[in-house]
Design an enzyme around this catalytic site. Structure first.
Site, PDB file in Angstrom:
ATOM      1  N   ARG A 117       0.824  -1.230   0.000  1.00  0.00           N
ATOM      2  CA  ARG A 117       0.000   0.000   0.000  1.00  0.00           C
ATOM      3  C   ARG A 117       0.854   1.274   0.000  1.00  0.00           C
ATOM      4  NH1 ARG A 117      -3.492  -2.896   3.743  1.00  0.00           N
ATOM      5  NH2 ARG A 117      -5.173  -3.755   2.500  1.00  0.00           N
ATOM      6  N   LYS A 139       3.806  11.883 -10.771  1.00  0.00           N
ATOM      7  CA  LYS A 139       2.994  11.103 -11.716  1.00  0.00           C
ATOM      8  C   LYS A 139       3.686   9.769 -11.928  1.00  0.00           C
ATOM      9  CE  LYS A 139       0.330  14.353 -14.501  1.00  0.00           C
ATOM     10  NZ  LYS A 139       0.114  14.901 -15.847  1.00  0.00           N
ATOM     11  N   GLU A 181      10.780  19.575 -23.793  1.00  0.00           N
ATOM     12  CA  GLU A 181      10.029  19.937 -22.571  1.00  0.00           C
ATOM     13  C   GLU A 181      10.592  21.221 -21.961  1.00  0.00           C
ATOM     14  OE1 GLU A 181       7.291  18.690 -21.185  1.00  0.00           O
ATOM     15  OE2 GLU A 181       7.077  16.690 -22.038  1.00  0.00           O
ATOM     16  N   LYS A 230       8.349  23.670 -12.175  1.00  0.00           N
ATOM     17  CA  LYS A 230       7.494  22.501 -11.959  1.00  0.00           C
ATOM     18  C   LYS A 230       7.013  22.440 -10.508  1.00  0.00           C
ATOM     19  CE  LYS A 230       6.102  18.107 -13.005  1.00  0.00           C
ATOM     20  NZ  LYS A 230       6.213  16.991 -13.903  1.00  0.00           N
ATOM     21  N   GLU A 240      -3.694  17.762 -10.916  1.00  0.00           N
ATOM     22  CA  GLU A 240      -4.077  18.257 -12.236  1.00  0.00           C
ATOM     23  C   GLU A 240      -5.567  18.580 -12.351  1.00  0.00           C
ATOM     24  OE1 GLU A 240      -1.818  16.375 -15.455  1.00  0.00           O
ATOM     25  OE2 GLU A 240      -3.550  16.711 -16.735  1.00  0.00           O
ATOM     26  N   ARG A 244      -2.138  22.611 -13.051  1.00  0.00           N
ATOM     27  CA  ARG A 244      -1.165  21.645 -13.598  1.00  0.00           C
ATOM     28  C   ARG A 244      -1.405  21.339 -15.074  1.00  0.00           C
ATOM     29  NH1 ARG A 244       1.500  16.517 -10.383  1.00  0.00           N
ATOM     30  NH2 ARG A 244       2.901  15.868 -12.046  1.00  0.00           N
ATOM     31  N   ASN A 248       0.620  20.591 -19.917  1.00  0.00           N
ATOM     32  CA  ASN A 248       0.285  19.862 -21.146  1.00  0.00           C
ATOM     33  C   ASN A 248       0.386  20.733 -22.389  1.00  0.00           C
ATOM     34  OD1 ASN A 248      -0.278  17.402 -19.848  1.00  0.00           O
ATOM     35  ND2 ASN A 248      -2.228  18.244 -19.155  1.00  0.00           N
ATOM     36  N   HIS A 251       1.090  19.232 -25.724  1.00  0.00           N
ATOM     37  CA  HIS A 251       0.889  17.786 -25.606  1.00  0.00           C
ATOM     38  C   HIS A 251      -0.362  17.282 -26.327  1.00  0.00           C
ATOM     39  CE1 HIS A 251       4.129  18.145 -22.779  1.00  0.00           C
ATOM     40  NE2 HIS A 251       4.105  16.848 -22.492  1.00  0.00           N
ATOM     41  N   HIS A 255       0.663  14.360 -28.440  1.00  0.00           N
ATOM     42  CA  HIS A 255       0.259  12.967 -28.177  1.00  0.00           C
ATOM     43  C   HIS A 255      -0.329  12.329 -29.430  1.00  0.00           C
ATOM     44  CE1 HIS A 255      -0.054  13.501 -23.535  1.00  0.00           C
ATOM     45  NE2 HIS A 255       1.114  13.019 -23.889  1.00  0.00           N
ATOM     46  N   HIS A 268       9.156  11.726 -27.580  1.00  0.00           N
ATOM     47  CA  HIS A 268       8.106  12.517 -26.932  1.00  0.00           C
ATOM     48  C   HIS A 268       8.380  14.015 -27.113  1.00  0.00           C
ATOM     49  CE1 HIS A 268       5.040  13.660 -24.085  1.00  0.00           C
ATOM     50  NE2 HIS A 268       5.930  14.299 -23.348  1.00  0.00           N
TER      51      HIS A 268
HETATM   52  N1  GLY Z   1       4.653  16.011 -17.182  1.00  0.00           N
HETATM   53  C1  GLY Z   1       3.492  16.742 -16.865  1.00  0.00           C
HETATM   54  C2  GLY Z   1       3.129  16.670 -15.429  1.00  0.00           C
HETATM   55  O1  GLY Z   1       3.897  16.188 -14.603  1.00  0.00           O
HETATM   56  O2  GLY Z   1       2.054  17.074 -15.091  1.00  0.00           O
END
Ligand code: GLY
Length: 355
Positions: A117, A139, A181, A230, A240, A244, A248, A251, A255, A268
């Site tokens: 857990r 993430k 990025e 960040k 997000e 957040r 993107n 993206h 994507h 990417h």
């Molecule tokens: N790479 C985008 C984020 O961490 O939200």
């Protein structure tokens, strides 16, 4: 050494980010000191193992070597990592250490979030993309045949050890992917609401050559700026639900570029850069920015000599963008520039995208 701190108030969690140019052995010593006698499993990328495995000197019995490539971020490897942790009899008080790029960080972090857990995990990013973006913010995920990152968790690491020296041996395409990025951060800087004025755009234009030559001091500073941006975003919106989403930027279309080419043709970062260009064109068409800002952005991008990307059938691209997990019904969510280093969220219909 630069030490930054992430403070996720909703989880009452603080963790340090260390940025230091050092050899692999010195980094390992600090890692072990940080772990204070805990047992730990090291999930390490195959490439990094080949380059630095000896110097790091972790025993085979505590290592899980993950082959490189996005396709390795799968259920099978996730299960194998957990089985290795079980075999090692790791307890809830032990840890998982991820050494590698985004793939290793994501799968090892997800394994850590579910083992007993949730156990401690440490990120040691070794690609520019992981140093500047994916190792910070929690993430974690694996991919399935239904799409990328559809199974995962927001699970913050307990520390991030960044060593820009590792970037010396990163292959050129992966380095450029990370730069994709980095460039993104320059176009969203003001929206990141960071207390400090970091002026990444200036830094990128003044230090282009040093960045491309991978000068260690310059890369440390570059990583520090991106990580500060960040941190500012994830501290305000870990999951997000709002701010957040600006990360993107580039993206949505990016994507779709990755999907239409089966994740095989472009990295990417290359796809994100194409997404940034697409977003700038859309913003001009919708009168959100004037053409001068678009030309300025084109110049910034040109300086880093990213790979050119083919044109795709727009109807097909819109279909793919509609399938994005962030899309709502038929409308597609775009982060678009609205001013210098400023972006906002827009929902556009297929007609508004193609026009
Ligand atoms: N790479 C985008 C984020 O961490 O939200």
């Amino acid at each position: 050494m630069i030490e930054l701190c992430v403070n996720i108030k909703s989880q009452n969690k603080n963790y340090p980010i260390y940025i230091e140019n050092q050899n692999a052995f010195a980094l390992k010593e600090k890692l072990i000191k940080f772990l204070e006698g805990k047992n730990f499993l090291v999930v390490i990328s195959e490439k990094v193992e080949k380059l630095y495995g000896k110097e790091l000197g972790f025993d085979k019995s505590i290592k899980f070597i993950l082959k490189d490539g996005e396709k390795e971020k799968n259920f099978k490897n996730y299960k194998k990592i957990l089985e290795k942790a079980l075999k090692m009899k790791l307890t809830r008080h032990d840890a998982i250490v991820a050494i590698g790029g985004g793939v290793v960080g994501d799968i090892a972090g997800f394994a850590a979030s579910t083992y007993m857990r949730g156990i401690e995990y440490i990120q040691v990013p070794t690609t520019l993309l992981a140093c500047t973006d994916s190792s910070v913010g929690g993430k974690t995920a694996i991919d399935t045949q239904y799409g990328k990152n559809l199974i995962g968790a927001f699970y913050q690491p307990d520390a991030v050890f960044i060593n820009p020296k590792f970037l010396k041996t990163l292959d050129e395409r992966q380095f450029k992917s990370g730069l994709g990025e980095v460039v993104k951060y320059s176009f969203i800087e003001k929206s990141c609401k960071c207390d400090e004025d970091l002026n990444l755009t200036n830094f990128l234009s003044e230090k282009t050559t040093d960045i491309l030559n991978r000068d260690e001091k310059t890369l440390s500073k570059l990583i520090e700026i991106c990580v500060k941006l960040k941190i500012s975003v994830v501290e305000k919106d870990e999951k997000e639900s709002g701010l957040r989403k600006i990360l993107n930027f580039g993206h949505t279309y990016g994507h779709a570029v990755e999907k239409i080419t089966n994740y095989k043709k472009y990295t990417h970062g290359e796809a994100v850069v194409e997404g940034i260009k697409f977003a700038f064109n859309l913003a001009v068409k919708r009168n959100l920015i004037d053409k001068n800002y678009k030309f300025f952005a084109d110049d910034v991008i040109k300086k880093f000599r990213f790979r050119e990307i083919s044109q795709f059938n727009m109807e097909k691209m819109v279909e793919l963008m509609q399938m994005d997990k962030k899309a709502t019904s038929k409308n597609v969510v775009f982060i678009l520039p609205t001013d210098y280093s400023t972006v906002d969220e827009f929902q556009l219909s297929p007609d508004e995208i193609i026009c």
